[in-house]
Design an enzyme around this catalytic site. Structure first.
Site, PDB file in Angstrom:
ATOM      1  N   LEU A   1       0.839  -1.211   0.000  1.00  0.00           N
ATOM      2  CA  LEU A   1       0.000   0.000   0.000  1.00  0.00           C
ATOM      3  C   LEU A   1       0.865   1.249   0.000  1.00  0.00           C
ATOM      4  O   LEU A   1       0.962   1.961   0.982  1.00  0.00           O
ATOM      5  CB  LEU A   1      -0.923   0.028   1.221  1.00  0.00           C
ATOM      6  CG  LEU A   1      -2.115  -0.921   1.239  1.00  0.00           C
ATOM      7  CD1 LEU A   1      -3.037  -0.571   2.393  1.00  0.00           C
ATOM      8  CD2 LEU A   1      -2.865  -0.868  -0.079  1.00  0.00           C
ATOM      9  N   HIS A   2       1.493   1.513  -1.128  1.00  0.00           N
ATOM     10  CA  HIS A   2       2.296   2.735  -1.260  1.00  0.00           C
ATOM     11  C   HIS A   2       1.356   3.886  -1.643  1.00  0.00           C
ATOM     12  O   HIS A   2       0.126   3.766  -1.546  1.00  0.00           O
ATOM     13  CB  HIS A   2       3.437   2.527  -2.257  1.00  0.00           C
ATOM     14  CG  HIS A   2       2.977   2.129  -3.626  1.00  0.00           C
ATOM     15  ND1 HIS A   2       2.745   3.041  -4.609  1.00  0.00           N
ATOM     16  CD2 HIS A   2       2.675   0.919  -4.139  1.00  0.00           C
ATOM     17  CE1 HIS A   2       2.324   2.397  -5.696  1.00  0.00           C
ATOM     18  NE2 HIS A   2       2.275   1.118  -5.435  1.00  0.00           N
TER      19      HIS A   2
END
Lengths: 97, 158
Positions: free
Chosen positions: A18-19
Protein backbone atom coordinates in the site's frame (compact mmCIF):
# COMPACT_ATOMS: atom_id res chain seq x y z
CA UNK A 1 -31.75 5.65 7.97
CA UNK A 2 -30.13 3.40 10.56
CA UNK A 3 -26.39 3.03 10.62
CA UNK A 4 -25.06 -0.45 10.20
CA UNK A 5 -21.55 -1.79 10.65
CA UNK A 6 -19.99 -4.18 8.20
CA UNK A 7 -16.49 -5.57 8.09
CA UNK A 8 -14.39 -7.93 6.07
CA UNK A 9 -10.81 -9.12 5.84
CA UNK A 10 -8.60 -8.51 2.84
CA UNK A 11 -5.03 -9.35 1.88
CA UNK A 12 -2.68 -6.93 0.17
CA UNK A 13 -2.00 -8.67 -3.14
CA UNK A 14 0.03 -6.20 -5.15
CA UNK A 15 3.81 -6.70 -4.87
CA UNK A 16 4.49 -3.07 -3.98
CA UNK A 17 2.12 -2.98 -1.03
CA UNK A 18 0.00 0.00 0.00
CA UNK A 19 2.30 2.73 -1.26
CA UNK A 20 1.13 6.20 -2.25
CA UNK A 21 -0.92 5.37 -5.33
CA UNK A 22 -3.01 2.51 -3.87
CA UNK A 23 -3.48 4.61 -0.73
CA UNK A 24 -4.77 7.43 -2.93
CA UNK A 25 -7.11 5.06 -4.81
CA UNK A 26 -8.44 3.65 -1.54
CA UNK A 27 -8.99 7.05 0.05
CA UNK A 28 -10.77 8.35 -3.06
CA UNK A 29 -13.05 5.32 -3.28
CA UNK A 30 -13.76 5.43 0.46
CA UNK A 31 -14.63 9.11 0.25
CA UNK A 32 -17.48 8.29 -2.13
CA UNK A 33 -19.39 6.73 0.75
CA UNK A 34 -21.07 8.36 3.70
CA UNK A 35 -19.99 5.56 6.02
CA UNK A 36 -17.10 6.02 8.39
CA UNK A 37 -14.42 3.62 7.18
CA UNK A 38 -11.46 2.17 9.02
CA UNK A 39 -8.60 0.01 7.80
CA UNK A 40 -7.11 -2.02 10.62
CA UNK A 41 -3.74 -3.75 10.70
CA UNK A 42 -2.73 -5.61 13.86
CA UNK A 43 -5.08 -3.51 15.93
CA UNK A 44 -3.81 -0.25 14.47
CA UNK A 45 -6.60 1.69 12.82
CA UNK A 46 -6.38 4.18 9.97
CA UNK A 47 -9.11 6.40 8.57
CA UNK A 48 -9.91 4.84 5.20
CA UNK A 49 -10.58 8.27 3.72
CA UNK A 50 -7.13 9.64 4.60
CA UNK A 51 -4.22 8.82 2.33
CA UNK A 52 -1.82 9.98 5.05
CA UNK A 53 -3.32 7.61 7.60
CA UNK A 54 -3.44 4.69 5.16
CA UNK A 55 0.27 5.11 4.42
CA UNK A 56 1.08 4.89 8.12
CA UNK A 57 -0.01 1.24 8.01
CA UNK A 58 2.99 0.39 5.76
CA UNK A 59 1.08 -2.66 4.57
CA UNK A 60 3.31 -4.89 2.46
CA UNK A 61 2.21 -7.63 0.08
CA UNK A 62 0.64 -10.43 2.09
CA UNK A 63 -0.51 -8.18 4.93
CA UNK A 64 -3.99 -9.00 6.19
CA UNK A 65 -6.16 -5.99 6.93
CA UNK A 66 -9.68 -5.56 8.23
CA UNK A 67 -12.01 -3.09 6.58
CA UNK A 68 -14.74 -1.82 8.88
CA UNK A 69 -17.44 0.57 7.81
CA UNK A 70 -20.22 2.16 9.82
CA UNK A 71 -23.05 4.03 8.14
CA UNK A 72 -26.13 3.46 6.02
CA UNK A 73 -23.97 2.50 3.03
CA UNK A 74 -21.47 0.40 4.99
CA UNK A 75 -22.21 -2.74 3.03
CA UNK A 76 -21.50 -1.12 -0.34
CA UNK A 77 -18.41 0.62 1.03
CA UNK A 78 -16.84 -2.58 2.31
CA UNK A 79 -17.60 -4.38 -0.95
CA UNK A 80 -16.14 -1.57 -3.06
CA UNK A 81 -12.90 -1.39 -1.08
CA UNK A 82 -12.51 -5.18 -0.94
CA UNK A 83 -12.81 -5.19 -4.72
CA UNK A 84 -9.91 -2.74 -4.99
CA UNK A 85 -7.72 -5.03 -2.88
CA UNK A 86 -8.76 -8.06 -4.95
CA UNK A 87 -7.85 -6.27 -8.16
CA UNK A 88 -4.36 -5.62 -6.72
CA UNK A 89 -5.03 -1.95 -7.47
CA UNK A 90 -4.62 -2.84 -11.12
CA UNK A 91 -0.89 -2.88 -10.78
CA UNK A 92 0.16 -6.50 -10.34
CA UNK A 93 3.51 -6.96 -11.97
CA UNK A 94 3.92 -3.29 -12.72
CA UNK A 95 7.34 -1.95 -12.14
CA UNK A 96 6.21 1.56 -11.29
CA UNK A 97 5.82 2.68 -7.73
CA UNK B 1 12.45 3.51 9.74
CA UNK B 2 13.74 6.91 10.79
CA UNK B 3 14.46 10.03 8.73
CA UNK B 4 18.15 9.54 9.46
CA UNK B 5 17.97 6.19 7.63
CA UNK B 6 17.14 7.77 4.28
CA UNK B 7 17.47 11.56 4.35
CA UNK B 8 20.80 12.78 3.04
CA UNK B 9 21.61 15.72 5.30
CA UNK B 10 23.86 17.59 2.82
CA UNK B 11 21.05 17.39 0.23
CA UNK B 12 18.43 19.13 2.39
CA UNK B 13 17.12 22.32 0.72
CA UNK B 14 15.61 24.89 3.08
CA UNK B 15 14.87 27.47 0.40
CA UNK B 16 13.81 25.87 -2.87
CA UNK B 17 14.14 28.37 -5.67
CA UNK B 18 12.09 26.46 -8.26
CA UNK B 19 8.51 27.58 -8.70
CA UNK B 20 7.09 24.70 -10.70
CA UNK B 21 6.73 20.97 -10.31
CA UNK B 22 9.51 19.75 -12.58
CA UNK B 23 11.80 22.50 -11.31
CA UNK B 24 11.42 21.31 -7.73
CA UNK B 25 12.09 17.71 -8.71
CA UNK B 26 15.21 18.76 -10.65
CA UNK B 27 16.45 20.89 -7.77
CA UNK B 28 16.10 18.09 -5.25
CA UNK B 29 17.67 15.49 -7.56
CA UNK B 30 20.51 17.92 -8.21
CA UNK B 31 20.97 18.27 -4.44
CA UNK B 32 21.30 14.49 -4.17
CA UNK B 33 23.91 14.56 -6.96
CA UNK B 34 25.78 17.27 -5.06
CA UNK B 35 25.64 15.19 -1.90
CA UNK B 36 27.16 12.24 -3.77
CA UNK B 37 24.05 10.08 -3.30
CA UNK B 38 23.37 9.60 -7.00
CA UNK B 39 25.61 9.77 -10.03
CA UNK B 40 25.53 12.93 -12.11
CA UNK B 41 24.89 11.04 -15.34
CA UNK B 42 21.78 9.42 -13.84
CA UNK B 43 20.11 12.71 -12.94
CA UNK B 44 18.09 13.13 -16.11
CA UNK B 45 16.83 9.57 -16.10
CA UNK B 46 15.83 9.89 -12.46
CA UNK B 47 14.01 13.20 -13.01
CA UNK B 48 12.18 11.68 -15.99
CA UNK B 49 11.19 8.61 -13.96
CA UNK B 50 9.87 10.76 -11.10
CA UNK B 51 7.86 12.94 -13.51
CA UNK B 52 6.47 9.80 -15.16
CA UNK B 53 5.31 8.58 -11.77
CA UNK B 54 3.60 11.92 -11.17
CA UNK B 55 1.59 11.38 -14.34
CA UNK B 56 -0.05 8.34 -12.72
CA UNK B 57 -1.35 10.62 -10.00
CA UNK B 58 0.21 13.44 -8.07
CA UNK B 59 2.22 12.52 -4.99
CA UNK B 60 1.01 15.80 -3.50
CA UNK B 61 -0.87 14.01 -0.73
CA UNK B 62 -2.45 17.03 0.89
CA UNK B 63 -1.60 19.32 3.80
CA UNK B 64 1.01 21.04 1.65
CA UNK B 65 3.12 17.89 1.39
CA UNK B 66 4.40 15.91 -1.59
CA UNK B 67 6.45 12.73 -1.76
CA UNK B 68 7.80 12.60 -5.34
CA UNK B 69 9.55 9.27 -5.80
CA UNK B 70 10.70 6.55 -8.13
CA UNK B 71 12.50 3.29 -8.19
CA UNK B 72 15.81 3.41 -9.96
CA UNK B 73 18.42 0.73 -10.55
CA UNK B 74 21.29 3.16 -10.02
CA UNK B 75 20.78 3.23 -6.24
CA UNK B 76 21.50 0.24 -4.01
CA UNK B 77 19.69 1.64 -0.99
CA UNK B 78 16.86 4.05 -0.35
CA UNK B 79 18.05 7.64 -0.66
CA UNK B 80 16.05 10.76 -0.11
CA UNK B 81 16.04 14.41 0.75
CA UNK B 82 13.77 17.13 2.05
CA UNK B 83 12.97 20.48 0.48
CA UNK B 84 10.93 23.42 1.71
CA UNK B 85 9.36 26.12 -0.45
CA UNK B 86 8.18 29.09 1.57
CA UNK B 87 5.87 30.29 -1.22
CA UNK B 88 4.60 26.85 -2.12
CA UNK B 89 4.50 25.25 -5.56
CA UNK B 90 1.55 24.05 -7.63
CA UNK B 91 2.02 20.27 -7.60
CA UNK B 92 -1.46 19.18 -8.78
CA UNK B 93 -2.06 18.04 -5.22
CA UNK B 94 -4.95 15.79 -4.35
CA UNK B 95 -6.48 18.59 -2.28
CA UNK B 96 -5.56 21.34 -4.74
CA UNK B 97 -3.34 23.14 -2.23
CA UNK B 98 0.14 24.37 -3.04
CA UNK B 99 2.97 22.24 -1.72
CA UNK B 100 5.57 23.56 0.70
CA UNK B 101 7.15 20.35 1.98
CA UNK B 102 8.81 17.86 -0.32
CA UNK B 103 10.18 14.45 0.59
CA UNK B 104 11.88 13.03 -2.50
CA UNK B 105 12.67 9.31 -2.45
CA UNK B 106 14.64 7.07 -4.79
CA UNK B 107 14.62 3.39 -4.02
CA UNK B 108 16.18 0.27 -5.51
CA UNK B 109 13.63 -1.64 -7.62
CA UNK B 110 13.77 -4.75 -5.46
CA UNK B 111 13.05 -3.14 -2.10
CA UNK B 112 9.36 -2.16 -1.95
CA UNK B 113 9.31 -2.71 1.82
CA UNK B 114 11.86 0.03 2.49
CA UNK B 115 9.88 2.46 0.37
CA UNK B 116 6.72 1.62 2.33
CA UNK B 117 8.49 2.12 5.64
CA UNK B 118 9.84 5.50 4.54
CA UNK B 119 6.31 6.55 3.50
CA UNK B 120 5.04 5.25 6.82
CA UNK B 121 7.55 7.35 8.73
CA UNK B 122 6.85 10.49 6.70
CA UNK B 123 3.08 10.17 6.93
CA UNK B 124 3.16 9.32 10.63
CA UNK B 125 5.28 12.34 11.48
CA UNK B 126 3.22 14.64 9.25
CA UNK B 127 0.08 13.81 11.19
CA UNK B 128 1.56 16.06 13.84
CA UNK B 129 0.63 19.62 13.01
CA UNK B 130 3.42 21.10 15.07
CA UNK B 131 6.04 19.16 13.15
CA UNK B 132 4.43 20.20 9.85
CA UNK B 133 4.25 23.85 10.82
CA UNK B 134 7.83 24.00 12.14
CA UNK B 135 9.14 22.34 8.98
CA UNK B 136 7.32 24.83 6.76
CA UNK B 137 8.79 27.67 8.80
CA UNK B 138 12.35 26.34 8.60
CA UNK B 139 14.81 28.81 7.17
CA UNK B 140 17.99 26.78 7.14
CA UNK B 141 19.01 23.20 6.42
CA UNK B 142 20.21 23.00 10.02
CA UNK B 143 16.70 23.84 11.27
CA UNK B 144 15.28 21.05 9.14
CA UNK B 145 17.92 18.60 10.25
CA UNK B 146 17.18 19.40 13.89
CA UNK B 147 13.44 18.90 13.36
CA UNK B 148 14.03 15.56 11.63
CA UNK B 149 16.25 14.46 14.52
CA UNK B 150 13.61 15.49 17.03
CA UNK B 151 11.02 13.55 15.06
CA UNK B 152 13.34 10.52 15.00
CA UNK B 153 13.57 10.80 18.77
CA UNK B 154 9.77 10.68 19.00
CA UNK B 155 9.44 14.21 20.23
CA UNK B 156 6.41 14.88 18.06
CA UNK B 157 4.49 11.64 17.70
CA UNK B 158 2.08 11.04 20.52
Amino acid sequence: MNDITRSTTVTVQNPQGLHARPADLLARRASQFDAQIELIKNGESADGKSILQIMTLAAEMGTVLSIRATGHDAEQAVAALAELFESGFAENGRSHS
Amino acid sequence: MKFADFVSTPAIKAELSADDKEGVVKELVEALVGAGQIKADEREGIVAAIMKREELGSTGIGRGVAVPHTKHPSVDRLVGTVGVSSDGVDFNSLDGEKVQLFFLLISPPDRPGDHLRALENISRQLRDETFCRFLKQSKTAEDIQTLLEEADNNQFVS
